[in-house]
Structure formats: structure tokens, C-alpha cells
Design a protein around this motif. Structure first.
Motif, PDB file in Angstrom:
ATOM      1  N   TRP A 187     -34.890 -78.976  13.492  1.00 41.35           N
ATOM      2  CA  TRP A 187     -35.758 -79.305  14.624  1.00 41.35           C
ATOM      3  C   TRP A 187     -35.769 -80.820  14.818  1.00 41.35           C
ATOM      4  O   TRP A 187     -36.107 -81.570  13.916  1.00 41.35           O
ATOM      5  CB  TRP A 187     -37.154 -78.768  14.329  1.00 41.35           C
ATOM      6  N   ILE A 188     -35.388 -81.268  16.006  1.00 44.74           N
ATOM      7  CA  ILE A 188     -35.323 -82.701  16.314  1.00 44.74           C
ATOM      8  C   ILE A 188     -36.371 -83.034  17.376  1.00 44.74           C
ATOM      9  O   ILE A 188     -36.400 -82.416  18.448  1.00 44.74           O
ATOM     10  CB  ILE A 188     -33.925 -83.096  16.811  1.00 44.74           C
ATOM     11  N   ILE A 189     -37.219 -83.998  17.069  1.00 52.12           N
ATOM     12  CA  ILE A 189     -38.314 -84.398  17.959  1.00 52.12           C
ATOM     13  C   ILE A 189     -38.144 -85.857  18.352  1.00 52.12           C
ATOM     14  O   ILE A 189     -37.981 -86.726  17.480  1.00 52.12           O
ATOM     15  CB  ILE A 189     -39.684 -84.226  17.271  1.00 52.12           C
ATOM     16  N   LYS A 190     -38.192 -86.133  19.647  1.00 53.09           N
ATOM     17  CA  LYS A 190     -38.223 -87.506  20.150  1.00 53.09           C
ATOM     18  C   LYS A 190     -39.559 -87.702  20.851  1.00 53.09           C
ATOM     19  O   LYS A 190     -39.888 -86.994  21.800  1.00 53.09           O
ATOM     20  CB  LYS A 190     -37.068 -87.760  21.116  1.00 53.09           C
ATOM     21  N   SER A 191     -40.321 -88.672  20.375  1.00 48.75           N
ATOM     22  CA  SER A 191     -41.667 -88.886  20.910  1.00 48.75           C
ATOM     23  C   SER A 191     -41.701 -90.065  21.872  1.00 48.75           C
ATOM     24  O   SER A 191     -40.798 -90.899  21.894  1.00 48.75           O
ATOM     25  CB  SER A 191     -42.662 -89.120  19.764  1.00 48.75           C
TER      26      SER A 191
ATOM     27  N   LYS B 263     -30.972 -99.142  22.881  1.00 52.24           N
ATOM     28  CA  LYS B 263     -32.242 -98.602  22.419  1.00 52.24           C
ATOM     29  C   LYS B 263     -32.077 -97.973  21.051  1.00 52.24           C
ATOM     30  O   LYS B 263     -31.127 -97.239  20.803  1.00 52.24           O
ATOM     31  CB  LYS B 263     -32.770 -97.559  23.408  1.00 52.24           C
ATOM     32  N   TYR B 264     -33.021 -98.255  20.139  1.00 52.83           N
ATOM     33  CA  TYR B 264     -32.954 -97.723  18.787  1.00 52.83           C
ATOM     34  C   TYR B 264     -34.217 -96.923  18.497  1.00 52.83           C
ATOM     35  O   TYR B 264     -35.318 -97.338  18.833  1.00 52.83           O
ATOM     36  CB  TYR B 264     -32.826 -98.853  17.767  1.00 52.83           C
ATOM     37  N   ASN B 265     -34.035 -95.748  17.881  1.00 51.43           N
ATOM     38  CA  ASN B 265     -35.154 -94.928  17.463  1.00 51.43           C
ATOM     39  C   ASN B 265     -35.097 -94.745  15.950  1.00 51.43           C
ATOM     40  O   ASN B 265     -34.157 -94.134  15.440  1.00 51.43           O
ATOM     41  CB  ASN B 265     -35.113 -93.545  18.136  1.00 51.43           C
ATOM     42  N   PRO B 266     -36.081 -95.279  15.211  1.00 52.26           N
ATOM     43  CA  PRO B 266     -36.081 -95.085  13.755  1.00 52.26           C
ATOM     44  C   PRO B 266     -36.219 -93.603  13.425  1.00 52.26           C
ATOM     45  O   PRO B 266     -37.061 -92.908  13.993  1.00 52.26           O
ATOM     46  CB  PRO B 266     -37.307 -95.886  13.293  1.00 52.26           C
ATOM     47  N   VAL B 267     -35.386 -93.108  12.505  1.00 50.51           N
ATOM     48  CA  VAL B 267     -35.355 -91.681  12.198  1.00 50.51           C
ATOM     49  C   VAL B 267     -36.188 -91.382  10.956  1.00 50.51           C
ATOM     50  O   VAL B 267     -36.063 -92.065   9.936  1.00 50.51           O
ATOM     51  CB  VAL B 267     -33.906 -91.193  11.979  1.00 50.51           C
ATOM     52  N   LEU B 268     -37.015 -90.361  11.060  1.00 52.79           N
ATOM     53  CA  LEU B 268     -37.797 -89.867   9.922  1.00 52.79           C
ATOM     54  C   LEU B 268     -37.342 -88.441   9.635  1.00 52.79           C
ATOM     55  O   LEU B 268     -37.389 -87.580  10.509  1.00 52.79           O
ATOM     56  CB  LEU B 268     -39.297 -89.888  10.246  1.00 52.79           C
ATOM     57  N   TYR B 269     -36.885 -88.202   8.403  1.00 50.10           N
ATOM     58  CA  TYR B 269     -36.448 -86.869   7.989  1.00 50.10           C
ATOM     59  C   TYR B 269     -37.552 -86.224   7.165  1.00 50.10           C
ATOM     60  O   TYR B 269     -38.057 -86.828   6.205  1.00 50.10           O
ATOM     61  CB  TYR B 269     -35.171 -86.947   7.152  1.00 50.10           C
ATOM     62  N   LEU B 270     -37.914 -84.994   7.536  1.00 52.93           N
ATOM     63  CA  LEU B 270     -38.936 -84.237   6.807  1.00 52.93           C
ATOM     64  C   LEU B 270     -38.379 -82.874   6.424  1.00 52.93           C
ATOM     65  O   LEU B 270     -37.746 -82.203   7.242  1.00 52.93           O
ATOM     66  CB  LEU B 270     -40.195 -84.056   7.659  1.00 52.93           C
ATOM     67  N   TRP B 271     -38.639 -82.463   5.188  1.00 53.88           N
ATOM     68  CA  TRP B 271     -38.243 -81.136   4.729  1.00 53.88           C
ATOM     69  C   TRP B 271     -39.497 -80.312   4.459  1.00 53.88           C
ATOM     70  O   TRP B 271     -40.369 -80.727   3.676  1.00 53.88           O
ATOM     71  CB  TRP B 271     -37.400 -81.240   3.463  1.00 53.88           C
ATOM     72  N   LEU B 272     -39.592 -79.138   5.121  1.00 48.65           N
ATOM     73  CA  LEU B 272     -40.739 -78.242   4.976  1.00 48.65           C
ATOM     74  C   LEU B 272     -40.262 -76.855   4.568  1.00 48.65           C
ATOM     75  O   LEU B 272     -39.089 -76.500   4.766  1.00 48.65           O
ATOM     76  CB  LEU B 272     -41.520 -78.118   6.291  1.00 48.65           C
ATOM     77  N   ASN B 273     -41.184 -76.070   4.012  1.00 47.14           N
ATOM     78  CA  ASN B 273     -40.894 -74.659   3.794  1.00 47.14           C
ATOM     79  C   ASN B 273     -40.444 -74.052   5.113  1.00 47.14           C
ATOM     80  O   ASN B 273     -41.089 -74.232   6.144  1.00 47.14           O
ATOM     81  CB  ASN B 273     -42.150 -73.958   3.269  1.00 47.14           C
TER      82      ASN B 273
ATOM     83  N   GLY C 204     -41.312 -93.751  20.668  1.00 45.55           N
ATOM     84  CA  GLY C 204     -40.056 -94.218  20.115  1.00 45.55           C
ATOM     85  C   GLY C 204     -39.688 -93.648  18.762  1.00 45.55           C
ATOM     86  O   GLY C 204     -38.708 -94.084  18.151  1.00 45.55           O
ATOM     87  N   MET C 205     -40.441 -92.657  18.281  1.00 45.62           N
ATOM     88  CA  MET C 205     -40.127 -92.061  16.994  1.00 45.62           C
ATOM     89  C   MET C 205     -39.096 -90.930  17.160  1.00 45.62           C
ATOM     90  O   MET C 205     -39.129 -90.181  18.143  1.00 45.62           O
ATOM     91  CB  MET C 205     -41.387 -91.480  16.335  1.00 45.62           C
ATOM     92  N   LEU C 206     -38.200 -90.827  16.209  1.00 49.24           N
ATOM     93  CA  LEU C 206     -37.227 -89.744  16.157  1.00 49.24           C
ATOM     94  C   LEU C 206     -37.424 -89.032  14.828  1.00 49.24           C
ATOM     95  O   LEU C 206     -37.210 -89.609  13.767  1.00 49.24           O
ATOM     96  CB  LEU C 206     -35.805 -90.286  16.281  1.00 49.24           C
ATOM     97  N   ILE C 207     -37.853 -87.768  14.901  1.00 49.70           N
ATOM     98  CA  ILE C 207     -38.220 -87.015  13.702  1.00 49.70           C
ATOM     99  C   ILE C 207     -37.305 -85.800  13.583  1.00 49.70           C
ATOM    100  O   ILE C 207     -37.158 -85.026  14.531  1.00 49.70           O
ATOM    101  CB  ILE C 207     -39.698 -86.559  13.766  1.00 49.70           C
ATOM    102  N   VAL C 208     -36.705 -85.641  12.417  1.00 47.91           N
ATOM    103  CA  VAL C 208     -35.832 -84.508  12.144  1.00 47.91           C
ATOM    104  C   VAL C 208     -36.503 -83.645  11.082  1.00 47.91           C
ATOM    105  O   VAL C 208     -36.716 -84.093   9.947  1.00 47.91           O
ATOM    106  CB  VAL C 208     -34.442 -84.966  11.652  1.00 47.91           C
ATOM    107  N   VAL C 209     -36.857 -82.426  11.456  1.00 50.66           N
ATOM    108  CA  VAL C 209     -37.525 -81.491  10.540  1.00 50.66           C
ATOM    109  C   VAL C 209     -36.504 -80.461  10.071  1.00 50.66           C
ATOM    110  O   VAL C 209     -35.882 -79.779  10.893  1.00 50.66           O
ATOM    111  CB  VAL C 209     -38.714 -80.789  11.217  1.00 50.66           C
ATOM    112  N   LYS C 210     -36.347 -80.351   8.765  1.00 42.32           N
ATOM    113  CA  LYS C 210     -35.409 -79.405   8.178  1.00 42.32           C
ATOM    114  C   LYS C 210     -36.174 -78.330   7.407  1.00 42.32           C
ATOM    115  O   LYS C 210     -37.014 -78.647   6.555  1.00 42.32           O
ATOM    116  CB  LYS C 210     -34.438 -80.113   7.226  1.00 42.32           C
ATOM    117  N   GLY C 211     -35.893 -77.071   7.713  1.00 42.25           N
ATOM    118  CA  GLY C 211     -36.495 -75.978   6.976  1.00 42.25           C
ATOM    119  C   GLY C 211     -35.773 -75.747   5.659  1.00 42.25           C
ATOM    120  O   GLY C 211     -34.547 -75.845   5.584  1.00 42.25           O
ATOM    121  N   VAL C 212     -36.532 -75.452   4.613  1.00 44.12           N
ATOM    122  CA  VAL C 212     -35.966 -75.182   3.293  1.00 44.12           C
ATOM    123  C   VAL C 212     -36.269 -73.729   2.939  1.00 44.12           C
ATOM    124  O   VAL C 212     -37.434 -73.333   2.856  1.00 44.12           O
ATOM    125  CB  VAL C 212     -36.552 -76.120   2.217  1.00 44.12           C
TER     126      VAL C 212
END
Length: 254
Positions: A176-180, A223-233, A183-191
Motif C-alpha cells: 500500500w503506497i500513500i502520498k499525502s 520534487k522530493y518526497n521522503p519515504v517512510l516504510y512501515l510493516w504491519l500484520n 509531502g509524505m510518501l508512506i509505503v505500508v507492507k503487510g506481513v
């Protein structure tokens, strides 16, 4: 080995050339991203330097933590006026939450995060600019549908109705990729839970896979968006993803 090379030499050269080009593109993309990240940081600090502020910002760690917590609660109060579901990412407590009318309806524990310290070494004005007010999800992309597909087969006349068959998306981990709007870019990975009830978090391969897949996405954009990677259940991540509307509000705290 020599015979193998002679038999397949017409294929080896194109394959080697392809991987050389791919490696060069990856190196170029990485270099450009590094330059853009530096420019992004300098631009933010330049904007903050132009604001006249008092000199006692973030006086100590305890007061800083209290002010961040107060800001987090204030944003939840702002979202409480809405009848829509919203997303809360609390990096301080390692939680991702679904909010509605000021209430946390559901939350998932962050199993892993990269970088571990996300935009943390900043002053108060910069923090207020990035995390000070609720943002919104500008774009959202995932590898599964918002709603599970249901296949219904009409039974022949005189026979009993067959059991409803749902899709098999649950076996595919969420990406799941979220652009807010801030300017945040968040990548959510399911585990996915392993048969022995453990969770194998492949941080390095997940990050490399994302960078490789998106290496050619506007590589020369300023344009640059800092990437935050999150791993969730995976099950909890999919529940959060499917609960949110397309343009949901989002609040964050680190």
C-alpha cells in the motif's frame, strides 16, 4: 562452460547489456534521489528560517514530548468534527489507527519501521509545518481492491444455493503506497503470519523491490518526497486499508 557460452552467445550479450543499463539507471536514480533529499531539507529549513519565532523552541526532551502529544490530541479533536474515517500514524507508540469522531476504532502495531527515526531531528517550526495540521491522502495505490470480490453462481432450478466464494486476496500480502498532501510518501507492507506463528519481515528485499519498481517514476523531477516504510500484520493492514475512504484525512506524530 565454454560450450555453453558458444551455444548461447547471441543471447548472453543482450542480457548482459540489459543488466548493465538497469544498474546504471538504478545508480543514476539513487544519486538524483540523494541530491533531491538534500535540496528538500535545505528548502524546508530556508522556509523556517524566514519565520520569526521565539528562541525557546523545544527547550528539553520532556517538554518536546508533551508538546508533540498535545499537538497529536488537538489534531484528533479537529478530525472529530468529521463523519468520515481518518488515518492516524503514531510513530512514537508504534501504532497505525483508524479514527472516527474522535474515537480510535481500530489499531495495528507497527512491526518494523524504516527509517527508525523519521524526520525527528528538526526544530519546532519545521515540525509544525510537517506534522502540525491534518493532511489528506492525495493518491493511494495498493495491490488489492478496496472491497473483496464476491463470486456468486446462480444455482439450477430446484437445487440449493451454493456457498458464496470470496476472492483469494488474503494470501497476497498488502503493498500500500500513500502520498499525502504534506509531502509524505508512506509505503505500508503487510506481513503474513508463518505456519509456526512467526512473522518474517524482509525489510531489505521489500525496500529494494520498491525502489527498483519505481526507479523510473519521474527520476529527474525536482520534487522530493521522503519515504517512510512501515510493516504491519497483513490482516490488520488490510482491515485499515479497506476501512478508509479514498481521500481520507491523515495525522502523524513521531
Amino acid at each position: 562452460m565454454k560450450d555453453f557460452v558458444l551455444r548461447n552467445k547471441k543471447w548472453i550479450a543482450p542480457i548482459v547489456l540489459f543488466w548493465i543499463i538497469l544498474l546504471l539507471l538504478f545508480i543514476i536514480n539513487l544519486t538524483v534521489a540523494t541530491v533531491k533529499s538534500g535540496n528538500y531539507s535545505r528548502e524546508l529549513h530556508a522556509q523556517i528560517d524566514s519565520i520569526k519565532t521565539i528562541s525557546d523552541n523545544w527547550p528539553n526532551s520532556e517538554i518536546k514530548a508533551l508538546q508533540k502529544q498535545q499537538l497529536w490530541f488537538e489534531q484528533q479533536l479537529q478530525l472529530a468534527k468529521s463523519d468520515s474515517f481518518s488515518l492516524g500514524i503514531n510513530l512514537h507508540d508504534s501504532l497505525v489507527q483508524v479514527h472516527l469522531k474522535g474515537t480510535v476504532l481500530f489499531q495495528a502495531k507497527i512491526l518494523a519501521q524504516k527509517p527508525t527515526q523519521y524526520i525527528s531531528n528538526i526544530n519546532k517550526q519545521l515540525y509544525l509545518k510537517v506534522f502540525g495540521t491534518p493532511a489528506s491522502i492525495d493518491t493511494c495505490a495498493a495491490n488489492i481492491p478496496k472491497r473483496a470480490l464476491i463470486k456468486v453462481v446462480a444455482p439450477p432450478i430446484g437445487t440449493e444455493k451454493e456457498a458464496i466464494k470470496t476472492d483469494s486476496t488474503k494470501v497476497e500480502a498488502l503493498n500500500w503506497i500513500i502520498k499525502s498532501s504534506n509531502g509524505m510518501l508512506i509505503v505500508v507492507k503487510g506481513v503474513i503470519l508463518e505456519p509456526d506463528s512467526t512473522m518474517n519481515i524482509k525489510k531489505s528485499s521489500d525496500i529494494f523491490s520498491y525502489r527498483l519498481k519505481h526507479a523510473l517514476d519521474n527520476p529527474f523531477s525536482k520534487k522530493y518526497n521522503p519515504v517512510l516504510y512501515l510493516w504491519l500484520n497483513d490482516t490488520e493492514a488490510k482491515a485499515i486499508y479497506r476501512a478508509l475512504p479514498e481521500k481520507a484525512k491523515i495525522i502523524m506524530r513521531n
